[in-house]
Design an enzyme around this catalytic site. Structure first.
Site, PDB file in Angstrom:
ATOM      1  N   CYS A  15       0.817  -1.216   0.000  1.00 40.92           N
ATOM      2  CA  CYS A  15       0.000   0.000   0.000  1.00 40.92           C
ATOM      3  C   CYS A  15       0.858   1.276   0.000  1.00 40.92           C
ATOM      4  CB  CYS A  15      -0.945   0.091   1.191  1.00 40.92           C
ATOM      5  SG  CYS A  15      -1.958  -1.372   1.435  1.00 40.92           S
ATOM      6  N   ARG A  43       3.332   0.574  -5.272  1.00 39.37           N
ATOM      7  CA  ARG A  43       3.292  -0.126  -3.983  1.00 39.37           C
ATOM      8  C   ARG A  43       2.060  -1.011  -3.840  1.00 39.37           C
ATOM      9  NH1 ARG A  43       6.793   2.106  -0.176  1.00 39.37           N
ATOM     10  NH2 ARG A  43       5.569   1.128   1.447  1.00 39.37           N
ATOM     11  N   GLU A 501      18.132 -15.200 -12.331  1.00 34.72           N
ATOM     12  CA  GLU A 501      17.534 -13.864 -12.449  1.00 34.72           C
ATOM     13  C   GLU A 501      16.789 -13.735 -13.780  1.00 34.72           C
ATOM     14  OE1 GLU A 501      16.706 -11.457 -10.784  1.00 34.72           O
ATOM     15  OE2 GLU A 501      16.708  -9.653 -12.005  1.00 34.72           O
ATOM     16  N   LYS A 505      12.796 -12.847 -14.023  1.00 25.06           N
ATOM     17  CA  LYS A 505      12.262 -11.722 -14.800  1.00 25.06           C
ATOM     18  C   LYS A 505      11.127 -12.199 -15.703  1.00 25.06           C
ATOM     19  CE  LYS A 505      13.366  -8.848 -13.102  1.00 25.06           C
ATOM     20  NZ  LYS A 505      14.231  -8.914 -11.961  1.00 25.06           N
ATOM     21  N   GLU A 508       7.885 -13.159 -13.622  1.00 25.99           N
ATOM     22  CA  GLU A 508       7.101 -12.072 -13.048  1.00 25.99           C
ATOM     23  C   GLU A 508       6.532 -11.132 -14.104  1.00 25.99           C
ATOM     24  OE1 GLU A 508      10.902  -9.419 -11.419  1.00 25.99           O
ATOM     25  OE2 GLU A 508       9.065  -9.459 -10.254  1.00 25.99           O
ATOM     26  N   HIS A 524      21.751 -34.230 -14.081  1.00 27.11           N
ATOM     27  CA  HIS A 524      21.230 -34.850 -12.860  1.00 27.11           C
ATOM     28  C   HIS A 524      19.697 -34.799 -12.814  1.00 27.11           C
ATOM     29  CE1 HIS A 524      25.276 -35.321 -11.360  1.00 27.11           C
ATOM     30  NE2 HIS A 524      25.510 -34.058 -11.691  1.00 27.11           N
ATOM     31  N   LYS A 627       5.887  -3.535  -5.299  1.00 24.41           N
ATOM     32  CA  LYS A 627       7.317  -3.197  -5.277  1.00 24.41           C
ATOM     33  C   LYS A 627       7.955  -3.461  -3.921  1.00 24.41           C
ATOM     34  CE  LYS A 627      11.050  -1.528  -7.156  1.00 24.41           C
ATOM     35  NZ  LYS A 627      11.793  -2.469  -8.015  1.00 24.41           N
TER      36      LYS A 627
END
Ligand code: M6R
Length: 632
Positions: A15, A43, A501, A505, A508, A524, A627
């Site tokens: 918020c 937010r 990473e 990306k 999301e 494996h 965020k």
């Protein structure tokens, strides 16, 4: 300590909140608050609302969905002129994202009190039961409305909003920032904070409150930092701070160093695109001022003494998400340079484990926002266990650095897009500065190399500029792949966290199944995922990487290609060995192996951004995310 009485919640809330008071004749409160909400929308964006004090009454509007819905509602039914207002943009927890659950919430039968809230009131069930027994009728399913009624009741008894706030916070458990206005007290906004962010903006004849400085950066750069468990009362001419127990207090004054334009898109279609393109500056600015005239590293934001640093025998990095991948990259470099063992722990796992940590352990937290609750709790846990704590953080005045023994700020500037990009590069840079500083301080093999590595780091921004100018093919690939359902990412050594990473990306931003693997782990198990046409990004280390790692990764590419994978290879300029096995080669400039993640991640960011755009998704505010994740 009070903090440890805060029971973790399984819910998550973020918020954004804004408060404003201006001169009586000034009717701009609604504009200030709406502008602040627009800057804070990252937010949380499930609903938004405002409340104004006008003519001895509260005028309010709130709408489920993004801010644009609230804006349309206000355009259709304009609110009265006012100089006192609060606003809220919500990330739903207690109660779904509906108009009724949107903030502000009204308190009292007459609805003369309005309240916005960030956080969770953990004991709201018990408090609500008591209010219902007294005959209070609830209009929403939120924990916030409980506080609104309690405040209205206290105001009725005490006739003063600050006094009422002081009474009510004594009964609240959990994490919260609260802002309240009362119809009978025009020209006053009262705020309170516990374990949730709130800053004061100091104007001329007007004052502001916000979850962060973005809320009021268009009006003032003068800000006041509040400590935990404080109440602040703003009027057009005054800012009064007190502790929850009523003792007077003073906020810490500081000047915000970035301007409104920095928080806006600067000509790019999205904040994320802007932030990707700001990465050369993020690295360069984070490097600024770290060496003395002899080229030796100096870290003047450190409160830990050189003796204490020399005594460190173990480093534990705690962080979440992208910040944790920066930590994973740093592990390879810092261990190499310092010979100090480095463990990387997800902050939420570290917090609820029994780690082997003592006063010779340096616990390094990494956080862009400085407000991530999981990371904050990990820092608290580390302190309890006697460790020295150092925060790598992008947000001045935020909670995590304040709770740490020392801070090394990254200078990436405000990161608004939910997906972290420039902060990642700045975090790696800051970790490297710390690693080189430790190497220099402790002597040993790499002490003399510190200056050479710093010089090479200083060349990274120019290489990033060059790389960012060569992303045309990556954008095309992303567009062609708009219908792809799964993408894998492989890397070794520092390339492994880069692969993770890249996968994060894509998850999301494009809502695509994506996984990052250590390339050596393929055989494996994960290699079973490969069949005809499966796209796989491979982060290839430079040919001069020690231990023959380059050739090993080239072999991995051959293995997956033989099984039908579509290979998208990220390799250094001039690395011809990858050509025969690559469906696509994405070139990055040459750099030394440990610095390569600062470049190799860029095509993966650009790929995720453009694939998300091709799918017509909201790049800056992906679904279900926010965020700053400010509770556990
Ligand atoms: O503000 P922080 O760096 O502490 O945030 C940590 C993570 O929540 C964050 O990096 C998250 O994973 C990003 N959305 C990733 O792009």
């Amino acid at each position: 300590m009070r903090w440890f009485g805060f029971r973790p919640s399984t819910l998550v809330t973020m918020c954004g909140i804004v408060g404003y008071v201006g001169p009586n004749a000034d009717a701009k409160a609604i504009d200030v608050v709406m502008e602040g909400l627009a800057r804070l929308e990252y937010r949380g964006y499930d609903s938004a609302g405002v409340a104004l004090v006008a003519d001895g009454a509260i005028a309010s509007e709130k709408r489920a969905g993004k801010l644009v819905n609230l804006r349309s509602a206000i355009e259709a039914h304009p609110l009265p002129d006012s100089s006192t207002a609060i606003g809220h943009t919500r990330w739903a927890t207690h109660g779904g994202p509906t108009d009724a659950n949107a903030h502000p919430h009204r308190g009292g039968e007459d609805g003369k009190l309005a309240l916005v809230h960030n956080g969770i009131i953990e004991n709201f069930h018990a408090l609500k039961k008591g209010l219902i027994a007294e005959g209070v009728e609830f209009r929403s399913e939120t924990d916030t409305e409980v506080v609104a009624h309690l405040l209205a009741k206290a105001y009725a008894a005490q006739g003063d909003l600050t006094a009422a706030m002081q009474t009510v916070v004594a009964d609240l458990e959990g994490a919260f920032t609260l802002l309240a206005v009362h119809a009978d007290q025009a020209g006053t906004v009262v705020g309170a904070r516990r374990n949730s962010p709130l800053v004061v903006g100091l104007g001329e004849g007007e004052n502001f409150l916000g979850s962060d400085v973005a809320a009021f950066i268009g009006y003032t750069r003068q800000a006041l930092e509040l400590a935990q468990d404080q109440i602040v009362t703003i009027t057009p001419e005054s800012v009064t701070v007190m502790n929850f127990d009523g003792t007077p207090a003073e906020g810490k004054h500081y000047e915000v160093t970035w301007d409104a334009a920095a928080a806006e898109k600067g000509g790019y279609a999205t904040f994320m695109e802007k932030e990707i393109n700001e990465q050369p500056h993020a690295v360069a600015d984070t490097l600024l001022g770290r060496t003395d005239e002899d080229g030796r590293l100096v870290l003047d934001e450190m409160d830990i003494t050189e003796e204490e640093f020399r005594a460190i025998d173990k480093i534990v990095i705690v962080a979440c998400g992208t910040a944790s991948y920066a930590g994973f990259v740093a592990k390879y470099a810092v261990e190499h340079w310092t010979r100090i063992p480095v463990a990387v722990e997800l902050a939420h796992e570290f917090r609820y484990s029994d780690p082997v940590v003592d006063d010779k352990t340096l616990v390094v937290s990494i956080s862009q926002s400085g407000e991530t609750m999981d990371t904050l709790m990990a820092v608290k846990h580390a302190k309890e266990l006697g460790a020295r704590t150092l925060s790598i953080c992008n947000t001045h005045g935020s909670t995590i650095p304040r709770e740490s023994d020392a801070v090394l700020y990254t200078h990436a500037g405000p990161e608004i897009a939910v997906a972290s990009t420039k902060a990642f590069l700045a975090q790696i840079t800051a970790c490297y500065i710390l690693g080189l500083y430790l190497a220099q301080l402790r002597g040993g093999t790499y002490a003399e190399d510190a200056q050479a590595v710093m010089k090479e780091l200083s060349e990274v921004p120019a290489k990033l500029e060059e790389l960012l100018g060569s992303m045309k093919r990556v954008k095309e690939i992303a567009r062609f792949m708009a219908d792809t359902r799964s993408v894998l990412f492989l890397g070794r050594n520092v390339g492994y966290p880069v692969a993770m990473e890249g996968a994060l990306k894509l998850k999301e931003l494009a809502y695509i199944h994506a996984e990052g693997f250590a390339a050596g782990e393929l055989k494996h198990g994960p290699i079973a995922l490969i069949d005809a046409g499966q796209p796989v990004f491979i982060v290839v280390p430079g040919p001069d990487t020690p231990h023959g790692l380059h050739d090993k990764v080239v072999s991995n590419i051959q293995e997956i290609r033989a099984r039908g994978a579509r290979t998208l290879v990220i390799a250094e300029e001039g690395d011809d060995k990858v050509e025969p096995f690559a469906d696509e080669v994405i070139r990055i400039p040459h750099t030394s192996p440990l610095l390569a993640p600062l470049l190799a991640v860029v095509p993966l960011q650009v790929f995720a951004l453009h694939l998300s755009t091709a799918k017509g998704l909201d790049v800056d505010q992906p679904r279900n995310l926010a965020k700053s994740v400010t509770v556990e």
